[in-house]
Design a protein around this motif. Sequence first.
Motif, PDB file in Angstrom:
ATOM      1  N   ASP A   6      -3.424   6.639 -12.014  1.00 49.97           N
ATOM      2  CA  ASP A   6      -4.730   6.006 -12.188  1.00 49.97           C
ATOM      3  C   ASP A   6      -5.653   6.301 -11.010  1.00 49.97           C
ATOM      4  O   ASP A   6      -6.839   6.577 -11.194  1.00 49.97           O
ATOM      5  CB  ASP A   6      -4.580   4.497 -12.357  1.00 49.97           C
ATOM      6  N   ALA A   7      -5.105   6.250  -9.794  1.00 49.86           N
ATOM      7  CA  ALA A   7      -5.922   6.526  -8.614  1.00 49.86           C
ATOM      8  C   ALA A   7      -6.428   7.958  -8.624  1.00 49.86           C
ATOM      9  O   ALA A   7      -7.591   8.221  -8.322  1.00 49.86           O
ATOM     10  CB  ALA A   7      -5.119   6.261  -7.340  1.00 49.86           C
ATOM     11  N   VAL A   8      -5.571   8.891  -8.989  1.00 47.72           N
ATOM     12  CA  VAL A   8      -5.985  10.300  -9.025  1.00 47.72           C
ATOM     13  C   VAL A   8      -7.014  10.518 -10.123  1.00 47.72           C
ATOM     14  O   VAL A   8      -8.003  11.224  -9.921  1.00 47.72           O
ATOM     15  CB  VAL A   8      -4.763  11.228  -9.193  1.00 47.72           C
ATOM     16  N   PRO A  63       8.722   7.039   1.796  1.00 51.01           N
ATOM     17  CA  PRO A  63       9.056   6.843   0.389  1.00 51.01           C
ATOM     18  C   PRO A  63       8.215   5.733  -0.231  1.00 51.01           C
ATOM     19  O   PRO A  63       7.990   4.700   0.380  1.00 51.01           O
ATOM     20  CB  PRO A  63      10.531   6.449   0.418  1.00 51.01           C
ATOM     21  N   ILE A  64       7.735   6.008  -1.429  1.00 52.92           N
ATOM     22  CA  ILE A  64       7.013   5.023  -2.224  1.00 52.92           C
ATOM     23  C   ILE A  64       8.080   4.395  -3.113  1.00 52.92           C
ATOM     24  O   ILE A  64       8.580   5.031  -4.031  1.00 52.92           O
ATOM     25  CB  ILE A  64       5.899   5.700  -3.040  1.00 52.92           C
ATOM     26  N   ALA A  71       0.530   0.706  -4.869  1.00 47.00           N
ATOM     27  CA  ALA A  71      -0.818   0.134  -4.780  1.00 47.00           C
ATOM     28  C   ALA A  71      -1.480   0.493  -3.449  1.00 47.00           C
ATOM     29  O   ALA A  71      -2.676   0.805  -3.401  1.00 47.00           O
ATOM     30  CB  ALA A  71      -0.766  -1.379  -4.958  1.00 47.00           C
ATOM     31  N   ALA A  72      -0.707   0.484  -2.360  1.00 46.22           N
ATOM     32  CA  ALA A  72      -1.258   0.840  -1.053  1.00 46.22           C
ATOM     33  C   ALA A  72      -1.690   2.301  -1.016  1.00 46.22           C
ATOM     34  O   ALA A  72      -2.768   2.629  -0.514  1.00 46.22           O
ATOM     35  CB  ALA A  72      -0.221   0.558   0.043  1.00 46.22           C
ATOM     36  N   VAL A  73      -0.863   3.185  -1.561  1.00 45.04           N
ATOM     37  CA  VAL A  73      -1.216   4.606  -1.598  1.00 45.04           C
ATOM     38  C   VAL A  73      -2.415   4.822  -2.509  1.00 45.04           C
ATOM     39  O   VAL A  73      -3.342   5.564  -2.179  1.00 45.04           O
ATOM     40  CB  VAL A  73      -0.015   5.474  -2.033  1.00 45.04           C
ATOM     41  N   ALA A  74      -2.445   4.165  -3.657  1.00 44.38           N
ATOM     42  CA  ALA A  74      -3.567   4.305  -4.593  1.00 44.38           C
ATOM     43  C   ALA A  74      -4.873   3.867  -3.941  1.00 44.38           C
ATOM     44  O   ALA A  74      -5.899   4.546  -4.069  1.00 44.38           O
ATOM     45  CB  ALA A  74      -3.297   3.506  -5.867  1.00 44.38           C
ATOM     46  N   PRO A  88      -0.373   2.239   5.394  1.00 42.66           N
ATOM     47  CA  PRO A  88       0.695   1.711   6.253  1.00 42.66           C
ATOM     48  C   PRO A  88       1.536   2.839   6.858  1.00 42.66           C
ATOM     49  O   PRO A  88       1.868   3.810   6.183  1.00 42.66           O
ATOM     50  CB  PRO A  88       1.532   0.861   5.299  1.00 42.66           C
ATOM     51  N   LYS A  89       1.859   2.696   8.111  1.00 40.37           N
ATOM     52  CA  LYS A  89       2.618   3.716   8.835  1.00 40.37           C
ATOM     53  C   LYS A  89       3.945   4.040   8.148  1.00 40.37           C
ATOM     54  O   LYS A  89       4.391   5.176   8.135  1.00 40.37           O
ATOM     55  CB  LYS A  89       2.865   3.237  10.262  1.00 40.37           C
ATOM     56  N   ARG A  90       4.570   3.040   7.529  1.00 43.71           N
ATOM     57  CA  ARG A  90       5.859   3.237   6.865  1.00 43.71           C
ATOM     58  C   ARG A  90       5.757   4.178   5.672  1.00 43.71           C
ATOM     59  O   ARG A  90       6.759   4.680   5.191  1.00 43.71           O
ATOM     60  CB  ARG A  90       6.451   1.905   6.426  1.00 43.71           C
ATOM     61  N   LEU A  91       4.519   4.432   5.179  1.00 43.73           N
ATOM     62  CA  LEU A  91       4.340   5.321   4.035  1.00 43.73           C
ATOM     63  C   LEU A  91       4.033   6.753   4.448  1.00 43.73           C
ATOM     64  O   LEU A  91       3.793   7.603   3.604  1.00 43.73           O
ATOM     65  CB  LEU A  91       3.252   4.782   3.101  1.00 43.73           C
ATOM     66  N   ARG A  92       4.047   7.023   5.729  1.00 43.00           N
ATOM     67  CA  ARG A  92       3.885   8.414   6.201  1.00 43.00           C
ATOM     68  C   ARG A  92       5.276   9.022   6.299  1.00 43.00           C
ATOM     69  O   ARG A  92       6.105   8.570   7.082  1.00 43.00           O
ATOM     70  CB  ARG A  92       3.162   8.456   7.529  1.00 43.00           C
ATOM     71  N   ALA A  93       5.520  10.055   5.480  1.00 37.94           N
ATOM     72  CA  ALA A  93       6.868  10.590   5.329  1.00 37.94           C
ATOM     73  C   ALA A  93       7.359  11.394   6.513  1.00 37.94           C
ATOM     74  O   ALA A  93       8.543  11.494   6.743  1.00 37.94           O
ATOM     75  CB  ALA A  93       6.951  11.451   4.073  1.00 37.94           C
TER      76      ALA A  93
END
Length: 104
Positions: A6-8, A63-64, A71-74, A88-93
């Motif tokens: 949806d975000a894309v 990892p998502i 939702a955070a990435v979107a 969020p820093k935790r979402l940077r792979a």
Amino acid sequence: MEPLRDAVRTTFHGILVATACHHDVLRCDAFGPYGSGARGLFAVAQPCTTDRRPCGLPTRLGPITGPDDAAAVAAWLRAGLPDDGTLPKRLRAAPPPRAVARLN
């Protein structure tokens, strides 16, 4: 995946490409967030021009692992991939490419 799709779809000139694991390229299992070995969906986002030519550095995501991460990435995608700490820093792979360019 659906929040990301949806975000894309709502992002100007956005493209979503799904592939099998690219373990040798992204090293998802090894890096996770800086070597955690965490598992989940991994992605790469890169800003581009209107004719879809890359115009900025790619950001490795993951990892998502659930709806909150998606939702955070979107939200970050919809905001235009800002480098302002909203992702969020935790979402940077993995470290950004500029941090590992010397290894090339």
